[in-house]
Design a protein around this motif. Structure first.
Motif, PDB file in Angstrom:
ATOM      1  N   SER A  13       0.777  -1.193   0.137  1.00 43.31           N
ATOM      2  CA  SER A  13      -0.033  -0.229  -0.028  1.00 43.31           C
ATOM      3  C   SER A  13       0.787   1.198   0.116  1.00 43.31           C
ATOM      4  O   SER A  13       0.631   2.541  -0.566  1.00 43.31           O
ATOM      5  CB  SER A  13      -1.055  -0.120   1.230  1.00 43.31           C
ATOM      6  OG  SER A  13      -0.273  -0.168   2.602  1.00 43.31           O
ATOM      7  N   GLY A  14       1.912   1.363   0.832  1.00 44.15           N
ATOM      8  CA  GLY A  14       3.028   2.417   1.000  1.00 44.15           C
ATOM      9  C   GLY A  14       3.383   2.801  -0.793  1.00 44.15           C
ATOM     10  O   GLY A  14       3.717   3.643  -1.060  1.00 44.15           O
ATOM     11  N   LEU A  15       4.003   1.411  -1.267  1.00 47.54           N
ATOM     12  CA  LEU A  15       4.738   1.537  -2.496  1.00 47.54           C
ATOM     13  C   LEU A  15       3.809   2.189  -3.572  1.00 47.54           C
ATOM     14  O   LEU A  15       4.217   3.004  -4.614  1.00 47.54           O
ATOM     15  CB  LEU A  15       5.189   0.289  -2.737  1.00 47.54           C
ATOM     16  CG  LEU A  15       6.373  -0.379  -1.937  1.00 47.54           C
ATOM     17  CD1 LEU A  15       6.515  -1.904  -2.323  1.00 47.54           C
ATOM     18  CD2 LEU A  15       7.560   0.520  -2.173  1.00 47.54           C
ATOM     19  N   VAL A  16       2.592   1.665  -3.539  1.00 46.43           N
ATOM     20  CA  VAL A  16       1.250   2.034  -4.510  1.00 46.43           C
ATOM     21  C   VAL A  16       1.388   3.591  -4.365  1.00 46.43           C
ATOM     22  O   VAL A  16       0.966   4.415  -5.279  1.00 46.43           O
ATOM     23  CB  VAL A  16       0.187   1.152  -4.332  1.00 46.43           C
ATOM     24  CG1 VAL A  16      -1.190   1.971  -5.213  1.00 46.43           C
ATOM     25  CG2 VAL A  16       0.235  -0.248  -5.018  1.00 46.43           C
ATOM     26  N   ALA A  17       0.931   3.910  -3.110  1.00 49.78           N
ATOM     27  CA  ALA A  17       0.750   5.331  -2.843  1.00 49.78           C
ATOM     28  C   ALA A  17       1.797   6.207  -3.472  1.00 49.78           C
ATOM     29  O   ALA A  17       1.617   7.347  -4.252  1.00 49.78           O
ATOM     30  CB  ALA A  17       0.711   5.624  -1.423  1.00 49.78           C
ATOM     31  N   ALA A  18       3.377   5.746  -3.106  1.00 49.06           N
ATOM     32  CA  ALA A  18       4.331   6.624  -3.773  1.00 49.06           C
ATOM     33  C   ALA A  18       4.416   6.482  -5.002  1.00 49.06           C
ATOM     34  O   ALA A  18       4.727   7.940  -5.714  1.00 49.06           O
ATOM     35  CB  ALA A  18       5.649   6.102  -3.297  1.00 49.06           C
TER      36      ALA A  18
END
Length: 539
Positions: free
Chosen positions: A5-10
């Motif tokens: 989820s953090g990687l997709v947000a970034a």
């Protein structure tokens, strides 16, 4: 957090031209897998993000095989999900483990995960967030204060800062811990001629000891992801006792198994909890930081990445001053009903698993198409506009119905669109949709109608809008000077999936997250939708 989820947000923010920093307190990427599969809707998301490697390296889910108790004689062999023939509108049915792929994609934007960096505290103000972090390099700690416009917490349910943040923001995390079900799970490499790599293996009895062994090359050429639930063996002791772990595996499976490497092992007890809202001011929570549940159904990773994909385009527009801050409130409004229904669904699957017997193992582990998440929708959202359908009761976790399309639904694909004036070059809608602009599909060959729709664009920044005129194969296309792209729907795929009848004029606005934002008759409806989402240039 540097999970999916953090990687997709970034990545989604970077695709929108927004500078980001992504931090993780771990000193290196996590060892082990976060679930066996990515559902079709998430594969579409990764396509939108421009990460084709996820689809290219994915593999089908293996057939599941259970064995007669106390033996290696197969009992039942079955598929977790019945095979679905891909269609023009639904092209994907696969799985993958993807964090390394996403990190590589981030690197193309000169963005690296800052491992060994832990958030300790933050303060938010009307126009910024001050984030205090501690970096560890060669055993030495360095303190840094980062000034950011927004902060997204995606470091999991047990992350230290997540607990602090939920408390500081006053977010409840209501639900329950299920003490009636616990197991250990992990990644392991073993040598065994009795365990083939063509099946996902189930051994034992749910009433005594039950073992799952799933071959996965992501762990190694002799790697498996396993879980064990037991009333006969001390699973807590297995966390620290490899001899007990291997004795349990050997005795229950009756297979000759030799341990090569235990890469990871942990205890799991289902928590079913969610926050009451997903943001306060400029701080947001997503993924496991916002909701936790049983892994049954494989919805966790998939829900998490869809959280941040819903959020990122909204942050980007507000950051650029092109949308009002109130747009960010729709992150909670849209995702909370989805999460609530997802928790109910996965809890129901957990209860079926707890009650499972050897005779019901196949029906217990068979998953229906609701779990593909193609029917997840935001029909109830306040920024949705639909002039063709009346709002009905909320069913955010619905089942895909190809004969129905309502604003708030997933925007379907359509291939074999021939670009007018470009030498017969073909396109598909999933390649036209992008995470940094709204796509306005104008179904009409009437040049005057197309022009009236384009007039609605004049009040708004054109960099966040893309116009596509779609005409039937037999029609004369409107002037190429109008829409940015004109395509012939030679096989009527687009007209069919967007429910456009012969001779009908219709406009469909597709959001950057691949969701239908509006289905309208003409320019007035387009103005209405734009007015809900954007700030006009004259404001």
């Amino acid at each position: 957090g540097a999970g999916p989820s953090g990687l997709v947000a970034a990545l989604a923010l970077l695709r929108n031209g927004i500078p980001v920093r992504i931090i993780a307190k771990e000193t290196e990427p996590r060892i082990g897998q976060r679930g066996p599969g990515i559902v079709p809707r998430s594969l579409e998301l990764f396509h939108l993000l421009g990460v084709p490697q996820v689809q290219q390296t994915s593999t089908p889910i293996l057939p599941l095989r259970s064995y007669k108790e106390g033996s290696l004689e197969p009992d039942k062999t079955f598929m977790m999900s019945p095979y679905t023939e891909p269609t023009p509108a639904i092209p994907y049915v696969r799985q993958e483990n993807l964090e390394a792929i996403l990190r590589d994609r981030l690197a193309e934007f000169s963005c690296q995960v800052e491992f060994g960096t832990e958030l300790r505290a933050f303060e938010q103000y009307g126009d910024r967030v001050l984030v205090h972090v501690v970096k560890t390099e060669n055993g030495v700690e360095f303190i840094e204060t980062i000034e950011a416009s927004y902060l997204i917490g995606a470091d999991g349910a047990k992350g230290k800062w997540t607990r602090v943040t939920r408390k500081q923001l006053g977010l409840s995390f209501l639900g329950e811990t299920r003490d009636d079900f616990q197991l250990i799970l992990g990644d392991i490499c073993v040598t065994s001629h009795d365990l083939d790599r063509a099946h996902w293996h189930f051994f034992g009895s749910p009433q005594t000891t039950f073992i799952s062994f799933r071959p996965t090359d992501q762990v190694g050429p002799d790697g498996y992801q396993f879980f064990i639930s037991s009333v006969n063996y001390d699973t807590k002791q297995m966390l620290h006792d490899q001899d007990l772990l291997m004795r349990c595996i050997s005795e229950v499976t009756t297979a000759k198994v030799q341990l090569k490497d235990l890469k990871s092992i942990s205890e799991f007890r289902p928590n079913v909890r969610m926050v009451d809202k997903l943001s306060v001011g400029r701080v947001f929570v997503a993924g496991d930081a916002a909701h936790v549940h049983s892994p049954t159904g494989g919805q966790g990773l998939n829900s998490s990445v869809q959280d941040t994909f819903n959020l990122a385009w909204k942050i980007a527009l507000v950051y650029k001053g092109l949308s009002p801050p109130s747009l960010l409130e729709t992150y909670s409004t849209e995702r909370i009903p989805v999460i609530a229904q997802m928790l109910n669904l996965t809890t129901e699957l957990l209860n079926r698993t707890i009650e499972m017997t050897n005779s019901t193992v196949d029906t217990t582990f068979t998953r229906d198409q609701q779990l593909y998440m193609l029917g997840v929708n935001y029909r109830y959202s306040p920024i949705i506009v639909d002039e063709f359908s009346e709002p009905g009761p909320i069913n955010a976790y619905g089942v895909l119905q190809p004969e129905i399309l309502i604003a708030g639904d997933r925007a379907p694909d359509a291939p074999n669109l021939v670009k007018v004036g470009m030498g017969g070059e073909e396109a598909r809608l999933f390649d036209i949709f992008q995470p940094h602009y709204h796509t306005v599909l104008i179904f009409s060959s009437d040049e005057g109608f197309v022009g009236s729709i384009l007039s609605a664009f004049t009040k708004y920044d054109r960099s966040i809008l893309r116009s596509v005129a779609i005409v039937p194969a037999s029609s004369t296309p409107p002037s190429a000077a109008g829409a940015e792209l004109v395509v012939r729907d030679v096989n009527s795929h687009a007209h069919d999936v967007y429910l456009v009848t012969e001779g009908e004029n219709k406009v469909v606005v597709v959001r950057p997250d691949g969701v239908v934002g509006a289905i309208v008759h003409g320019a007035e409806g387009v103005h209405k939708y734009f007015g809900k989402v954007f700030i006009s240039a004259s404001s």
